[in-house]
Design a protein around this motif. Structure first.
Motif: not given
Length: 85
Positions: A72-85
């Motif tokens: 889902t879009k929210s799971v993808i957003i979470e993955a992207i956010t986590k990668a940029f932390e």
């Protein structure tokens, strides 16, 4: 002989002479020359919530972030956010 690519920074050993725009002889004793770039780092704030799922997947690919396109879009957003932390 040892050669350094001034564009990529790659260093190789070769018994043959290497000629090319970005290749130069490399000596361990010398400090490597700094390659000047005209690129400027600009931090840009992006609202992931406003992006489409396809745009998010493309953004993830551009930054080598592994995402499952079926998520889902929210799971993808979470993955992207986590990668940029």
């Amino acid at each position: 002989m040892r050669y350094k690519n001034t564009k990529t920074g790659a260093i190789i050993d070769s018994s043959f002479k290497i000629v090319g725009k970005y290749w130069q002889e490399f000596n361990h004793k010398e400090e490597p020359e700094k390659v000047e770039t005209n690129e400027e780092y600009i931090e840009e704030e992006v609202n992931l919530e406003e992006m489409t799922k396809a745009e998010l997947i493309e953004l993830a690919k551009e930054h080598d972030i592994e995402v499952n396109e079926k998520d889902t879009k929210s799971v993808i957003i979470e993955a992207i956010t986590k990668a940029f932390e």
